[in-house]
Structures are given as C-alpha cells and as structure tokens.
Design a protein around this motif. Structure first.
Motif, mmCIF file in Angstrom:
data_model
loop_
_atom_site.group_PDB
_atom_site.id
_atom_site.type_symbol
_atom_site.label_atom_id
_atom_site.label_comp_id
_atom_site.label_asym_id
_atom_site.label_seq_id
_atom_site.Cartn_x
_atom_site.Cartn_y
_atom_site.Cartn_z
ATOM 1 N N PRO A 168 -10.052 -0.594 -6.671
ATOM 2 C CA PRO A 168 -8.750 0.007 -6.972
ATOM 3 C C PRO A 168 -8.745 0.735 -8.322
ATOM 4 O O PRO A 168 -9.391 0.305 -9.270
ATOM 5 C CB PRO A 168 -7.801 -1.190 -7.017
ATOM 6 N N PHE B 207 -6.826 4.518 -4.395
ATOM 7 C CA PHE B 207 -8.237 4.319 -4.076
ATOM 8 C C PHE B 207 -8.876 5.691 -3.911
ATOM 9 O O PHE B 207 -8.196 6.683 -3.617
ATOM 10 C CB PHE B 207 -8.396 3.521 -2.779
ATOM 11 N N SER B 208 -10.140 5.758 -4.111
ATOM 12 C CA SER B 208 -10.857 7.019 -3.944
ATOM 13 C C SER B 208 -12.183 6.745 -3.253
ATOM 14 O O SER B 208 -12.908 5.825 -3.644
ATOM 15 C CB SER B 208 -11.105 7.660 -5.314
ATOM 16 N N GLU B 209 -12.473 7.547 -2.242
ATOM 17 C CA GLU B 209 -13.755 7.400 -1.561
ATOM 18 C C GLU B 209 -14.899 7.581 -2.534
ATOM 19 O O GLU B 209 -15.960 6.985 -2.392
ATOM 20 C CB GLU B 209 -13.889 8.445 -0.454
ATOM 21 N N MET C 159 -15.152 2.079 -1.703
ATOM 22 C CA MET C 159 -14.129 1.320 -0.996
ATOM 23 C C MET C 159 -13.862 -0.013 -1.691
ATOM 24 O O MET C 159 -14.762 -0.642 -2.242
ATOM 25 C CB MET C 159 -14.540 1.101 0.467
ATOM 26 N N GLY C 160 -12.613 -0.406 -1.689
ATOM 27 C CA GLY C 160 -12.259 -1.701 -2.257
ATOM 28 C C GLY C 160 -12.274 -1.742 -3.772
ATOM 29 O O GLY C 160 -12.264 -2.822 -4.347
ATOM 30 N N LEU D 210 -4.620 -3.952 -1.928
ATOM 31 C CA LEU D 210 -4.969 -4.674 -3.164
ATOM 32 C C LEU D 210 -5.222 -6.151 -2.905
ATOM 33 O O LEU D 210 -5.606 -6.874 -3.809
ATOM 34 C CB LEU D 210 -3.820 -4.573 -4.183
ATOM 35 N N VAL E 251 -10.185 -6.903 -2.240
ATOM 36 C CA VAL E 251 -10.913 -5.785 -2.847
ATOM 37 C C VAL E 251 -12.289 -6.253 -3.319
ATOM 38 O O VAL E 251 -12.608 -7.430 -3.250
ATOM 39 C CB VAL E 251 -10.120 -5.202 -4.036
ATOM 40 N N ARG F 173 0.840 -1.203 0.000
ATOM 41 C CA ARG F 173 0.000 0.000 0.000
ATOM 42 C C ARG F 173 0.868 1.243 0.000
ATOM 43 O O ARG F 173 0.565 2.240 -0.653
ATOM 44 C CB ARG F 173 -0.917 -0.012 1.234
ATOM 45 N N GLU G 292 -4.782 -8.224 -8.812
ATOM 46 C CA GLU G 292 -4.626 -7.306 -7.690
ATOM 47 C C GLU G 292 -3.779 -7.944 -6.591
ATOM 48 O O GLU G 292 -2.791 -7.388 -6.129
ATOM 49 C CB GLU G 292 -6.005 -6.908 -7.140
#
Length: 650
Positions: free
Chosen positions: A268, A259-261, A265-266, A380, A383, A248, A530
């Motif tokens: 990638p 990652f982006s909110e 979540m989860g 990763l 996910v 990470r 991943e």
RNA sequence: GCCGACGUAGCUCAGUGGUAGAGUGCUUCCUUGGUAAGGAAGAGGUCGUGGGUUCAAUCCCCAUCGUUGGCUCCA
C-alpha cells in the motif's frame, strides 16, 4: 414402558397434554391455524426438529417461525437441498459434496465433472428452484442403515456422499427426500419447499473437498432464499449499502491510500490524508503505552539471515517468504523482516538482565514484509508490507498472567476508544491430535494455555476457544472484528511464547543468583495499522471522529473576493493545531458545501462579506446544517473542546 | 497457489469484428453567486500487456499481469 400421554411445555411455561406421537405441527395446529401456516421447525427439548417428527416423551417445545435464527438456518439448509434438486434436474450426473446453511444463506459444493461452470448459469438454476419450490414438496425424513445408505449412493455413483457415510455410525443415518431428490442429511428441514418464495444465487467459488488442498476442487455455489420476495429485495439493498462502506472504495474516494502495479501487489501507498490519520492513531497508542510502562524502540527493516535461522522462522517460512537480499560479499544474505520479535530479542540480549528489570516491555511500530499468497491479498486488510503496533514483553514466569491481563485491558481500551463493541475474543489452542506441528515442550504449552484462559476469565472477557488455531510457537488470544460485508478480521492479538527465549538463549538473574529463562508475550492491540485503518473506515463509513479525521474543517469563501479572509481564518485555526483547507475554487457556495459534505468534512466555515467585516465564520456541521455565525476564537474553542471531549472519552 | 468473474478517459461505467462513447472530474472563458451540483467551450484513451485467428480485433482464442468473490494459507 412407553408413554401414552405426553406433557408439552411451551415457552410461556404453560403445559398441554397430547397423545404420544403427536408432531409439533399437530400442536401448532391445535394452537392456531395461523401459527401452523408459519411454523418452519420446532425446538424440542432444545434440539431443532422437523415439525412432522412425532414426539413420544414429555418435552419443552418452541415452535420456530421465520423470525427465529434457528428457523432461518433450517430454511436455508432446506434451500440448499432445493438447489441440489434443481442442479440434478439441470445437470444430470452431478455429484454433490456438502450443502450447509451459513450465517446468511447457504451453499452446496458440486462436482460438475469435466464441465466448466459459469456464473451466467446461475439464473436458470434460480428459475428451476422457484419452479420446484412451487410443487410444495414435503421434506421427509427416513432412518436408514449404513448398508442401505451405501447402496443408494453407490448406485448413484456419488463418491463424496459415500465418503461421508463412511464416517457415520450405523443407526444414526438419515436420508431426506423432497420431490425426486434424496440426500444424506441429519436434518432438520422445513415442512415443504413451498415456503421458499425468493431465491438469489450470489456467487460461485472453488472449494477443496473437505478443505484439503490436495483433493478435488469442487464448485461451491452460494445463495440465499427468503419466504417473501420483499425480504430478498431488502437483503440485496442491504448488501449494496454495505458495499458503500468498503474501505477500498472509501480509501480511494477520500485519497487515504492507493496501490500501484509498478510498486507491487499488496504494497500500500499511504497518501497524505491517510498518513495524517495513521500517524494520529500511532501517537494515540504510543501515548497510552508510555503510560502503561512500555519503552519505544526502532529496529531496521532487514535482518541477517542467521537471525531467522536462530528464531526458527527461516526453517518454517523461509521458502514461502520474500527471498534473501544478497550483498557484494559472497554468501552474505539478509532477509526482509517478517516480524519484529527477533530484533527485540537481540535488544534484550544487549546486557545482562536482573529479575528486578522485568518485565521489559519493548514497543515498536515495526514494518514487516510477508509474501502472502496472491489470492489472499485484499485491500488494506491483507497486504505484503504492513506496520504492526508491536511490542514484546519479557517477563518472569510468575508475571505472565498479570502482564496478560494488562494487555487484554489495553486491547479493550483501544477497542472501546473506537466503538468496536461487536468483536469476538478467540483463544487459539494447540491441536491436541497433531502436536508435531508445534515447537516447545508439552509442559510449557499447558502452562501457557492455562494462563491465557485464566487471564481471560479474570478480566471477565467472553471468549470462544478454537483448537488447532494456535501459532506454532504458542497459544494466543485474538480479537476479531467484522468488516462491512461480515468478514471477520483479526485485529488485536496477544501471544505467549516460550520458544523464542529458548532459541535466543534469553536469561535473567533471579533472586537466587541463578540464571532463568524469561517468557515472552507478543502483542498488538491494533494488529497492524493497515488492517486497523481498513476496519475503522468500514466501521464509521469514512466519518472519522474529529480528533482523527484528516480534515476537520473546510473554509468556503462565498466568492473569490473573500479568499484572502479565508486564508486569514485558516492561519488562525492552523495556529491552534486544527486541520483543514480553503476551497478557493470559482464555484458557488452551494457547490462548495455539497462537495465538502460528500467528502465527509465535519465542519464547513462559510465566509463572505459579513464574516470578513466582523471577523467571524458561519459554521455548518456535516449532516446537521447551519449552526450560525461565531467569532473565530469561539469556533476554535468549540472545535478544540469537542476534540478534547472525544479524547477524554477514549 | 487453486476455482470463478472483471480490466475501456483521473473516477464511475456504457459499447461494437470495420481503430470508441456517457456522466463526473480536469483546463479555459463567462459569471462573483449566502448553506447539497450556475453556464459555455476544450483537452484526455495504442480499449491492462504479449501472442494468435481474420482482409480487418477493444470485441473471438491463448498466455501473462492486475483487481475481485470464495477455497487453502496467515510468523
């Protein structure tokens, strides 16, 4: 008849005679005072015993000191007792669950009642432990009857221990006492608490009593101890080092993925460099699979709900999955695909199959979506949207073992290519006591389980077997690799499936002109792109092999005056399908080198006045330093041949 | 999902009941430098979000989202 004299055989095959009832500590003392000071436990006839326990029969004896794995396990188990003693002193009335040693350290499950327990309290527990350790309290063993055991813990009011005693056989119950602390325990333990010189409590976590989600969640306190403060310090430094390999962290630093909110979540996001890496992995495997008789296919990311009703997955996982995708048509519903097999079954069914067509091997880098529990998501490695290097082999029952062996060899080929030597191959079988969890006939399960075990044996694969770990539709063979922090992840997997062919009514026409049911093998050597990339990053700490790395070189002009020449070099290298960048920043060469080193670029090409004039590059290798000046063509051939060499090795 | 922790500048992190700081990166300028950090100036943050307590909240409380160590789960 009782022996008066016993013969003790030591590891060097020498024998000594002692009186019956002599303890291994006595024997250690007879050998040397130094040994006696350091001995923590003893292996008596292969079983680990307390050093104070008297020996009444002839025996082989190995005295265990800190360097023995079994001594460390004993040490940490004893440390768990010490922590429990400290907890009882600091928190009167706590109830205790179990407190075993683990691979590195120990834990104890504690019920603090209504009290909230916070991380900040660990420090004073550590202090208390060290204080108690100084008492040199002896761990003493006592055999007790079941009734006595019940009485003690009823009085204490510890229902967890009472439940444990329930499951034990009278006559085989022992208590261990050190200082004021008494625990139900089969041992063994180190001689006394004084050996424990360094303590670190690492974390607290919730843990369900007996691993059952429906039961009380206890507070699990993890810790580690050592006989010397220095060793603790070294261990903590090792942990810090391991954290630097965390995928990470490296993934962020090297701009591989993010990652982006807002995305969710989860889920990638593969950035350009990560994508370059991933696509290379895919083409590596694709090429290999073509050699091995696979056909590449592509299927859509969604499938009609009925597809999963047919496969049985809807019933099993529907409620816990991403929910159906509605359309403007009333009642029409699609699901994000959580696996590729149903699509591949439909491909199988596109035409009648003959026994001559089998095996049919359909491979796909198939992206699937699974609604993993939020608490499970992890970088990763776990996910909610990921791409399996999936394939399904449809074959005749008589071909299963052969196909299985080929898949094992493919997985080993892949692991070998990336230097994954430290893996566990786990055969997961049905839980024989709970057969209702699974679909399919007993007969098919037995055949499949046998075939997996035979295939593993015939490939010479060393395996461990776990009961109850099978998929609901069939047994499997998983290849697990550890991450930087020692957590195990499943990468490669091979699974036999008699169920889906049944549910999809798959058939082939045999030599007898009758219809037969094929067998399906699910398999993925990487597991998922991943997770594989995550483990690969941690394995090589971001220093990827040359053939895989997103940037093979960085061209570093001495000053801005040579940027044009740098571009010229870049063009020449790119024309040969080599990958890299030019660092055109207004910085000194020392700075550019440092930045390239830190970002793990294998080759640095310094270009200045001399190089521009002679059409050369000054080559520097990451971690090695200056390799001297060479012509562009010479560098190209050096880099290309290194890449080719790596690829022939793999 | 459950228990614990965390969330402050792009990144790594400090900090305080009176509306915020470091290092690094970024921008600009100076410098045009030969193998692991050249110098200067500048821009950047509703302190995750929403409530509450308070004269006043980034700080205390509650909720929520996300991350994280575990537990449970994992087609």
């Amino acid at each position: 008849m009782e022996q008066k004299i016993i013969k003790i055989t030591l590891p060097d095959a020498s024998t000594r005679i002692f009186e019956a009832g002599t303890s291994s500590m006595d024997i250690a003392t007879s050998i040397s005072a130094g040994l006696a000071r350091n001995v923590l436990a003893a292996e008596v006839n292969g079983e680990v015993w307390d050093t104070a326990r008297p020996i009444y029969t002839d025996a082989t004896l190995k005295l265990l000191t800190w360097n023995d794995q079994n001594a460390q396990t004993t040490f940490w188990h004893s440390s768990a007792h010490l922590m429990a003693e400290a907890l009882e002193a600091l928190y009167p009335g706590v109830k205790l669950g179990i407190g075993p040693a683990i691979e590195k350290g120990f834990y104890y499950d504690v019920d603090f009642g209504d009290r909230d327990f916070s991380l900040t309290e660990l420090e004073q527990i550590e202090k208390k432990m060290l204080e108690l350790a100084k008492n040199n309290s002896v761990y003493s063993r006592k055999e007790v009857s079941k009734t006595e055991a019940f009485e003690y813990f009823s009085q204490k009011g510890d229902e967890y221990k009472l439940e444990l005693i329930e499951g034990l056989q009278d006559g085989q119950i022992t208590f261990y006492t050190q200082g004021s602390f008494v625990d139900l325990c089969k041992g063994p333990h180190i001689p006394h608490t004084g050996f424990i010189k360094a303590v670190k409590l690492l974390s607290v976590a919730g843990a369900y009593w007996r691993g059952d989600i429906k039961r009380k969640q206890m507070t699990r306190i993890y810790g580690i101890t050592f006989p010397q403060a220095k060793e603790l310090k070294e261990y903590l430094e090792l942990l810090e080092e391991a954290k630097k390999r965390d995928h990470r962290k490296i993934g962020k630093e090297l701009e591989l993925f993010a990652f982006s909110e807002n995305v969710g979540m989860g889920l990638p996001l593969w950035l350009p460099k990560g994508t370059a890496l991933r696509e290379r992995l895919e083409s590596f495997l694709r090429k290999e699979q073509i050699k091995r008789g696979y056909s590449q296919v592509v299927s859509p990311h969604i499938g009609h709900k009925n597809l999963y009703i047919t496969s049985g997955h809807y019933e099993k996982y529907g409620a816990d999955s991403f929910q159906g995708i509605k359309t403007p048509n009333e009642g029409e519903e699609f699901m994000l695909k959580p696996m590729n097999c149903p699509h591949h079954c439909e491909m199988y069914k596109t035409k009648p199959r003959s026994y001559r067509d089998l095996p049919l091997r359909l491979a796909e880098f198939g992206t699937v979506y699974r609604y993993e529990q939020s608490g499970e998501l992890h970088g990763l490695t776990r996910v909610r949207g990921f791409t399996q290097d999936d394939a399904h082999i449809f074959c005749r029952p008589d071909q299963v073992k052969f196909e299985f062996i080929n898949v094992i060899n493919l997985v080993l080929f892949v692991f070998n290519a990336f230097g994954f030597k430290d893996f566990t191959a786990q055969i997961s079988l049905r839980d024989p006591d709970n057969k209702t969890k699974y679909v399919g006939s007993d007969e098919n399960w037995e055949i499949a389980e046998r075939q997996i075990q035979e295939a593993a044996t015939e490939t010479g694969l060393k395996t461990v077997t776990e009961l109850g770990e099978a998929a609901f539709y069939g047994p499997k063979l998983d290849f697990m690799v550890k991450d930087a922090l020692g957590r195990k992840w499943q990468l490669g997997t091979v699974q036999v499936d008699y169920n889906l062919p049944e549910r999809f009514s798959l058939e082939y026409v045999g030599a007898d002109n009758q219809k037969h049911r094929p067998v399906m093998i699910h398999r993925a050597p990487f597991g998922s792109m991943e997770r594989f990339v995550a483990v690969l990053i941690e394995h090589c700490a971001g220093n990827f092999p040359l053939w895989l790395t997103p940037e093979q070189f960085a061209i570093l002009p001495i000053s801005e005056k040579y940027n044009d020449y740098a571009q010229e070099v870049l063009q020449a290298l790119q024309a040969q399908e080599l990958r890299g960048v030019v660092d055109e920043r207004n910085e000194k060469i020392g700075r550019k080198i440092r930045d390239a080193e830190v970002s793990k670029v294998p080759f640095m090409l310094v270009v200045g006045e001399q190089e521009a004039a002679s059409k050369t590059v000054a080559v520097r290798r990451k971690g090695q330093g200056d390799l001297g000046t060479m012509e562009i063509a010479a560098f190209i051939s050096r880099l290309s041949s290194e890449v080719n060499q790596e690829l022939t090795l793999v």
